[in-house]
Design a protein around this motif. Structure first.
Motif, mmCIF file in Angstrom:
data_model
loop_
_atom_site.group_PDB
_atom_site.id
_atom_site.type_symbol
_atom_site.label_atom_id
_atom_site.label_comp_id
_atom_site.label_asym_id
_atom_site.label_seq_id
_atom_site.Cartn_x
_atom_site.Cartn_y
_atom_site.Cartn_z
ATOM 1 N N GLU A 24 -4.403 1.601 -2.072
ATOM 2 C CA GLU A 24 -4.149 0.124 -2.412
ATOM 3 C C GLU A 24 -5.163 -0.397 -3.460
ATOM 4 O OE1 GLU A 24 -5.948 -2.970 0.108
ATOM 5 O OE2 GLU A 24 -6.872 -1.441 1.359
ATOM 6 N N ILE A 25 -4.755 -1.248 -4.210
ATOM 7 C CA ILE A 25 -5.309 -2.014 -5.131
ATOM 8 C C ILE A 25 -5.698 -3.320 -4.725
ATOM 9 C CG2 ILE A 25 -4.605 -3.179 -7.564
ATOM 10 C CD1 ILE A 25 -4.430 -0.178 -7.775
ATOM 11 N N SER A 26 -6.975 -3.517 -4.970
ATOM 12 C CA SER A 26 -7.591 -4.810 -4.755
ATOM 13 C C SER A 26 -8.423 -5.278 -6.085
ATOM 14 C CB SER A 26 -8.681 -4.554 -3.731
ATOM 15 O OG SER A 26 -9.244 -5.583 -3.447
ATOM 16 N N GLY A 27 -7.879 -6.235 -6.838
ATOM 17 C CA GLY A 27 -8.481 -6.545 -7.965
ATOM 18 C C GLY A 27 -8.414 -5.478 -9.109
ATOM 19 N N ASP A 28 -9.453 -4.844 -9.650
ATOM 20 C CA ASP A 28 -9.611 -3.780 -10.506
ATOM 21 C C ASP A 28 -10.013 -2.601 -9.644
ATOM 22 O OD1 ASP A 28 -8.760 -5.185 -12.609
ATOM 23 O OD2 ASP A 28 -10.840 -5.558 -13.481
ATOM 24 N N LEU A 29 -9.990 -2.580 -8.453
ATOM 25 C CA LEU A 29 -10.334 -1.343 -7.535
ATOM 26 C C LEU A 29 -9.256 -0.543 -7.116
ATOM 27 C CD1 LEU A 29 -13.256 -2.876 -5.573
ATOM 28 C CD2 LEU A 29 -13.537 -1.490 -7.868
ATOM 29 N N LEU A 30 -9.069 0.580 -7.117
ATOM 30 C CA LEU A 30 -8.226 1.554 -6.480
ATOM 31 C C LEU A 30 -8.853 1.961 -5.444
ATOM 32 C CD1 LEU A 30 -5.259 2.962 -6.531
ATOM 33 C CD2 LEU A 30 -6.814 4.700 -7.599
ATOM 34 N N ILE A 31 -8.455 1.901 -3.832
ATOM 35 C CA ILE A 31 -9.237 2.306 -2.806
ATOM 36 C C ILE A 31 -8.016 3.197 -1.933
ATOM 37 C CG2 ILE A 31 -9.828 1.393 -0.537
ATOM 38 C CD1 ILE A 31 -10.404 -1.243 -2.143
ATOM 39 N N ASN A 32 -8.610 4.149 -1.838
ATOM 40 C CA ASN A 32 -8.169 5.374 -0.846
ATOM 41 C C ASN A 32 -8.722 5.864 0.305
ATOM 42 O OD1 ASN A 32 -7.508 8.708 -0.879
ATOM 43 N ND2 ASN A 32 -5.722 7.371 -0.849
ATOM 44 N N VAL A 33 -8.130 5.630 1.506
ATOM 45 C CA VAL A 33 -8.584 6.052 2.839
ATOM 46 C C VAL A 33 -7.709 7.194 3.233
ATOM 47 C CG1 VAL A 33 -9.274 5.417 4.880
ATOM 48 C CG2 VAL A 33 -9.487 3.958 2.985
ATOM 49 N N LYS A 87 0.953 -1.290 0.214
ATOM 50 C CA LYS A 87 -0.124 0.069 -0.105
ATOM 51 C C LYS A 87 0.892 1.222 0.085
ATOM 52 C CE LYS A 87 -3.382 -2.450 2.842
ATOM 53 N NZ LYS A 87 -4.063 -2.715 4.106
ATOM 54 N N LEU A 88 0.577 2.297 -0.637
ATOM 55 C CA LEU A 88 1.105 3.625 -0.713
ATOM 56 C C LEU A 88 0.506 4.167 0.583
ATOM 57 C CD1 LEU A 88 0.696 4.538 -4.359
ATOM 58 C CD2 LEU A 88 2.799 3.585 -3.217
ATOM 59 N N VAL A 89 1.621 4.712 1.400
ATOM 60 C CA VAL A 89 1.200 5.322 2.907
ATOM 61 C C VAL A 89 1.955 6.681 2.702
ATOM 62 C CG1 VAL A 89 1.343 5.009 5.133
ATOM 63 C CG2 VAL A 89 0.909 2.867 3.674
ATOM 64 N N VAL A 90 1.188 7.635 3.247
ATOM 65 C CA VAL A 90 1.912 9.153 3.147
ATOM 66 C C VAL A 90 1.023 9.998 4.395
ATOM 67 C CG1 VAL A 90 0.450 10.135 1.490
ATOM 68 C CG2 VAL A 90 2.772 11.086 2.076
ATOM 69 N N LYS A 93 -13.106 7.871 2.197
ATOM 70 C CA LYS A 93 -13.039 6.561 1.621
ATOM 71 C C LYS A 93 -13.345 6.748 0.141
ATOM 72 C CE LYS A 93 -13.486 1.594 1.388
ATOM 73 N NZ LYS A 93 -14.016 0.492 1.931
ATOM 74 N N SER A 94 -12.404 6.477 -0.970
ATOM 75 C CA SER A 94 -13.040 6.584 -2.104
ATOM 76 C C SER A 94 -12.496 5.349 -2.982
ATOM 77 C CB SER A 94 -12.049 7.879 -3.147
ATOM 78 O OG SER A 94 -10.949 7.603 -3.194
ATOM 79 N N VAL A 95 -13.412 4.538 -3.688
ATOM 80 C CA VAL A 95 -13.099 3.525 -4.347
ATOM 81 C C VAL A 95 -13.117 3.703 -6.090
ATOM 82 C CG1 VAL A 95 -14.123 1.089 -4.866
ATOM 83 C CG2 VAL A 95 -14.022 2.277 -2.466
ATOM 84 N N SER A 96 -12.245 3.670 -6.721
ATOM 85 C CA SER A 96 -12.333 3.670 -7.974
ATOM 86 C C SER A 96 -12.257 2.604 -8.745
ATOM 87 C CB SER A 96 -11.198 4.760 -8.822
ATOM 88 O OG SER A 96 -11.469 6.044 -7.972
ATOM 89 N N GLN A 97 -12.751 2.197 -10.053
ATOM 90 C CA GLN A 97 -12.721 1.087 -10.938
ATOM 91 C C GLN A 97 -11.605 1.347 -12.008
ATOM 92 O OE1 GLN A 97 -14.668 -1.683 -10.844
ATOM 93 N NE2 GLN A 97 -13.186 -2.423 -12.339
ATOM 94 N N ARG A 98 -10.958 0.524 -12.032
ATOM 95 C CA ARG A 98 -10.220 0.575 -13.357
ATOM 96 C C ARG A 98 -10.759 0.568 -14.619
ATOM 97 N NH1 ARG A 98 -4.459 -1.279 -13.859
ATOM 98 N NH2 ARG A 98 -4.924 -2.260 -11.802
ATOM 99 N N VAL A 99 -10.310 1.264 -15.680
ATOM 100 C CA VAL A 99 -11.156 1.589 -16.821
ATOM 101 C C VAL A 99 -10.175 1.301 -17.807
ATOM 102 C CG1 VAL A 99 -13.007 2.945 -16.021
ATOM 103 C CG2 VAL A 99 -10.931 4.178 -16.700
ATOM 104 N N ALA A 100 -8.926 1.609 -17.673
ATOM 105 C CA ALA A 100 -7.866 1.094 -18.626
ATOM 106 C C ALA A 100 -6.526 0.781 -17.978
ATOM 107 C CB ALA A 100 -7.531 2.385 -19.489
#
Length: 127
Positions: free
Chosen positions: A102-111, A89-92, A120-127
């Motif tokens: 972090e990446i979970s499957g095709d999801l980008l999750i940021n807390v 996970k990218l931590v800052v 918390k945001s959840v984004s779906q991979r589109v490319a």
């Protein structure tokens, strides 16, 4: 873990309270909360370029894991900080905001956490 890709915002929790904690006016929050947001991550080894496009606005940060970098915050302030890779996970910590991505499957999750507000945001991979 490879973060490369383009991700489109799918859902978010506590956006309004999180933005209010920075003093952003309600009318501005209302205007941007439903605008399509796209995150593009380019990773080359430990070097990252992350661009977040919200409407006409682009927030771009470039950093190398473990090295201090100047980065733009969600409020537009520039801060010197270091991004680390912890358990994949990218931590800052940027000016009191703890961010974990972090990446979970095709999801980008940021807390992001500021005091007792957790966004918390959840984004779906589109490319």
């Amino acid at each position: 873990m490879a973060f490369n890709g383009t991700y489109e915002l799918e859902s978010q929790e506590n956006f309004e309270p999180f933005m209010k904690s920075f003093g952003i006016p309600d009318d501005v929050i209302e205007k941007v909360k439903d605008i399509k947001r796209v995150t593009k991550i380019e990773q080359n080894g430990d070097h990252f370029v992350i661009s977040v496009t919200t409407g006409d606005s682009v927030l771009r940060n470039e950093f190398t894991i473990g090295q201090e970098s100047e980065m733009n915050s969600v409020t537009g302030q520039k801060n010197k900080t270091t991004v680390n890779l912890v358990d994949g996970k990218l931590v800052v910590d940027m000016n009191g905001i703890d961010s974990v991505t972090e990446i979970s499957g095709d999801l980008l999750i940021n807390v992001m956490t500021l005091n007792d507000i957790v966004y918390k945001s959840v984004s779906q991979r589109v490319a």
